[in-house]
Design an enzyme around this catalytic site. Structure first.
Site, PDB file in Angstrom:
ATOM      1  N   TYR A 122      -2.060  -6.811   1.995  1.00  0.00           N
ATOM      2  CA  TYR A 122      -0.949  -5.868   1.937  1.00  0.00           C
ATOM      3  C   TYR A 122      -1.470  -4.492   1.548  1.00  0.00           C
ATOM      4  O   TYR A 122      -2.228  -4.365   0.588  1.00  0.00           O
ATOM      5  CB  TYR A 122       0.071  -6.353   0.889  1.00  0.00           C
ATOM      6  CG  TYR A 122       1.236  -5.422   0.679  1.00  0.00           C
ATOM      7  CD1 TYR A 122       2.137  -5.160   1.712  1.00  0.00           C
ATOM      8  CD2 TYR A 122       1.449  -4.804  -0.549  1.00  0.00           C
ATOM      9  CE1 TYR A 122       3.217  -4.320   1.512  1.00  0.00           C
ATOM     10  CE2 TYR A 122       2.536  -3.957  -0.753  1.00  0.00           C
ATOM     11  CZ  TYR A 122       3.411  -3.721   0.282  1.00  0.00           C
ATOM     12  OH  TYR A 122       4.485  -2.881   0.082  1.00  0.00           O
ATOM     13  N   ASP A 124      -9.102  -1.262  -0.061  1.00  0.00           N
ATOM     14  CA  ASP A 124      -7.826  -1.010  -0.735  1.00  0.00           C
ATOM     15  C   ASP A 124      -7.941  -1.619  -2.131  1.00  0.00           C
ATOM     16  O   ASP A 124      -7.780  -2.824  -2.322  1.00  0.00           O
ATOM     17  CB  ASP A 124      -6.686  -1.636   0.067  1.00  0.00           C
ATOM     18  CG  ASP A 124      -5.345  -1.462  -0.633  1.00  0.00           C
ATOM     19  OD1 ASP A 124      -5.331  -0.988  -1.789  1.00  0.00           O
ATOM     20  OD2 ASP A 124      -4.320  -1.819  -0.035  1.00  0.00           O
ATOM     21  N   LYS A 132      -1.869   2.033  -9.334  1.00  0.00           N
ATOM     22  CA  LYS A 132      -1.616   1.203 -10.521  1.00  0.00           C
ATOM     23  C   LYS A 132      -2.350   1.706 -11.773  1.00  0.00           C
ATOM     24  O   LYS A 132      -1.883   2.624 -12.416  1.00  0.00           O
ATOM     25  CB  LYS A 132      -1.945  -0.264 -10.210  1.00  0.00           C
ATOM     26  CG  LYS A 132      -1.062  -0.793  -9.046  1.00  0.00           C
ATOM     27  CD  LYS A 132      -1.163  -2.280  -8.857  1.00  0.00           C
ATOM     28  CE  LYS A 132      -0.547  -2.759  -7.558  1.00  0.00           C
ATOM     29  NZ  LYS A 132       0.797  -3.264  -7.594  1.00  0.00           N
TER      30      LYS A 132
HETATM   31  C1  LIG Z   1      -3.526  -3.845  -2.512  1.00  0.00           C
HETATM   32  C2  LIG Z   1      -2.306  -2.989  -2.488  1.00  0.00           C
HETATM   33  N1  LIG Z   1      -2.281  -1.920  -1.689  1.00  0.00           N
HETATM   34  C3  LIG Z   1      -1.225  -1.098  -1.652  1.00  0.00           C
HETATM   35  C4  LIG Z   1      -0.111  -1.343  -2.416  1.00  0.00           C
HETATM   36  C5  LIG Z   1       1.057  -0.417  -2.351  1.00  0.00           C
HETATM   37  O1  LIG Z   1       1.171   0.308  -3.525  1.00  0.00           O
HETATM   38  P1  LIG Z   1       2.584   0.947  -3.951  1.00  0.00           P
HETATM   39  O2  LIG Z   1       3.491  -0.193  -4.268  1.00  0.00           O
HETATM   40  O3  LIG Z   1       2.259   1.802  -5.135  1.00  0.00           O
HETATM   41  O4  LIG Z   1       3.049   1.748  -2.789  1.00  0.00           O
HETATM   42  C6  LIG Z   1      -0.093  -2.446  -3.256  1.00  0.00           C
HETATM   43  C7  LIG Z   1       1.082  -2.744  -4.085  1.00  0.00           C
HETATM   44  O5  LIG Z   1       1.195  -3.717  -4.761  1.00  0.00           O
HETATM   45  C8  LIG Z   1      -1.211  -3.298  -3.292  1.00  0.00           C
HETATM   46  O6  LIG Z   1      -1.254  -4.378  -4.065  1.00  0.00           O
END
Ligand SMILES: Cc1ncc(COP(=O)(O)O)c(C=O)c1O
Length: 436
Positions: free
Chosen positions: A146, A246, A274
């Site tokens: 994700y 990511d 985060k």
């Molecule tokens: C690996 C990863 N990438 C991107 C995101 C998206 O981040 P946001 O919720 O701050 O948009 C998340 C959210 O949990 C994530 O776990």
């Protein structure tokens, strides 16, 4: 069940009249575990309180940002101080430079960084930058990973092999995404070397980028095969594609130098979120200057934000990174994570329940199946009913878990203050109840 949630229920009923589904992010609806969502009131250290005054040991930790627990005094102090100088300045400030310097020290191969507000924004920008830099359009991603709700990356894969058979026609995961966009994504399977090599043979020269979570965290925690990460690095280099890690979830969580440090594989670009903002809206894209300098105002790839580098978020981020430097939390979290993994496995085995605990550092998931997990197909093949029983029994026992079998639990240093028996005895009672 002895806990009661009348105030949470009343608030949720009220919320449904104005907030879509009563929530501002779908997982908070508790739909996966089949019950009424609880409403939070406050968090402190390892604890979270709901609207009815029930106190939980919180293992959600807001899905990752709180490495030291809720409302750490140093973060609160930094935020309050920054706020007094205005919540938003509309110009660059020295604090942003300090934050960038602190962050880049932890990403040895990254030379430049751009601050943004959410992980989604960082991933969307990474994809646009990779496309602008390589002048190619196709993106390689991995099923079950994700990257926020970025149009180009919201692609359901089905099994990796099925995807390869029809790799140019993946299906959008959400209504409202033009298929023309997701047609540019090729979906492969995490930890599957054979498929990876085949995918590169077929599409390698067309890839602008490969993007992945170096530790899979959004189907529950699934560790990478280090050989897989190294091979992906090699292939992206050979075919001239940008490798994007990511690390929104793993960044500053799985170690001082994030997953790239832990596994010794250096990406070209890193998405972060985060922890880097200490629980305030702050994300980042970092990477090699040669690529990053394609962003506006130096280059042709446009990216901007009214709230980017927001001074209150930046202050929280600086406080977090200074805390990491002074507290060095990683070894303690590793030791505690290993103990917790052992308690869960032992108690489940004693009760003859099929449980596999996967963990990387302070990210941990309990899967209801016996065998090791390697990808999203394995995660989907776990027992959802057993998980739901586990979730509600843990809640009853005073532990807040993410309300889905496909989310990671996050450990914080404040959890270490609770004493081993709180965890071991609680888990024993929960597994005994599930068994009967
Ligand atoms: C690996 C990863 N990438 C991107 C995101 C998206 O981040 P946001 O919720 O701050 O948009 C998340 C959210 O949990 C994530 O776990």
């Amino acid at each position: 069940m002895t806990k009661h949630y009348p105030l949470s229920m009343a608030l949720h009923a009220r919320a449904q009249k104005t907030l879509v589904g009563g929530v501002n992010s779908p997982v908070r609806s508790f739909r996966r575990v089949g019950g009424q969502p609880l409403m939070a009131v406050r968090g402190e250290g390892p604890y979270l309180w709901d609207a009815d005054g029930n106190r939980y040991i919180d293992t959600v930790m807001s899905y990752g940002p709180h490495l030291f627990g809720h409302a750490h005094p140093k973060v609160c102090e930094a935020v309050t101080k920054a706020m007094r100088n205005s919540s938003c300045l509309g110009m660059s400030s020295e604090a942003e430079i300090e934050w960038a310097e602190l962050l880049l020290k932890r990403l040895p191969k990254a030379e430049k960084v751009r601050a943004m507000s959410t992980g989604t924004e960082a991933c969307a920008t990474a994809i646009r930058l990779a496309r602008g830099y390589t002048k190619r359009d196709k993106i390689l991603k991995f099923s079950g990973h994700y990257h926020g709700h970025v149009d180009s990356l919201m692609v359901a894969a089905g099994s990796g092999l099925a995807t390869l058979a029809d790799a140019s026609r993946p299906v959008p995961d959400s209504a409202g995404i033009p298929k023309a966009l997701t047609d540019l994504a090729v979906v492969s399977e995490f930890n599957n070397l054979t498929l990876l090599e085949e995918v590169f043979q077929r599409h390698g020269n067309e890839f602008a980028a490969a993007i992945l979570e170096p530790v899979m965290g959004n189907m529950g925690v699934i560790p990478p095969d280090p050989v897989f990460l190294r091979e992906l690095r090699e292939l992206t280099r050979t075919y001239g594609a940008v490798l994007i890690f990511d690390e929104v979830m793993t960044g500053l969580r799985v170690g001082r130098n994030s997953a790239q440090g832990l596994f010794g594989v250096e990406p070209d670009l890193t998405c972060l979120g985060k922890i880097i903002g200490g629980g305030l809206p702050l994300s980042a894209l970092a990477g090699r200057a040669e690529i990053m300098d394609h962003l506006a105002p130096l280059g042709p790839v446009y990216q901007a934000g009214t709230l980017s580098g927001n001074p209150v978020s930046i202050a929280a981020g600086i406080a977090m990174m200074k805390l990491i430097d002074s507290e060095n939390p990683y070894e303690r979290l590793e030791t505690f994570g290993a103990k917790l993994q052992g308690w869960i496995s032992d108690e489940a085995a004693r009760c003859r329940l099929p449980v596999r605990v996967e963990r990387v550092a302070s990210m941990i998931s309990v899967f209801f199946r016996q065998d090791k997990l390697r990808n999203d197909r394995d995660a989907l093949a776990t027992d959802g009913n057993l998980f739901n029983q586990y979730f509600w029994n843990m809640l009853e026992e005073g532990f807040m878990l993410p309300p889905s079998p496909y989310e990671a639990c996050f450990l914080a240093t404040s959890h270490l203050e609770l004493g081993d028996d709180v965890w071991a005895a609680g888990l024993r009672r929960v597994f005994e109840r599930i068994r009967t």
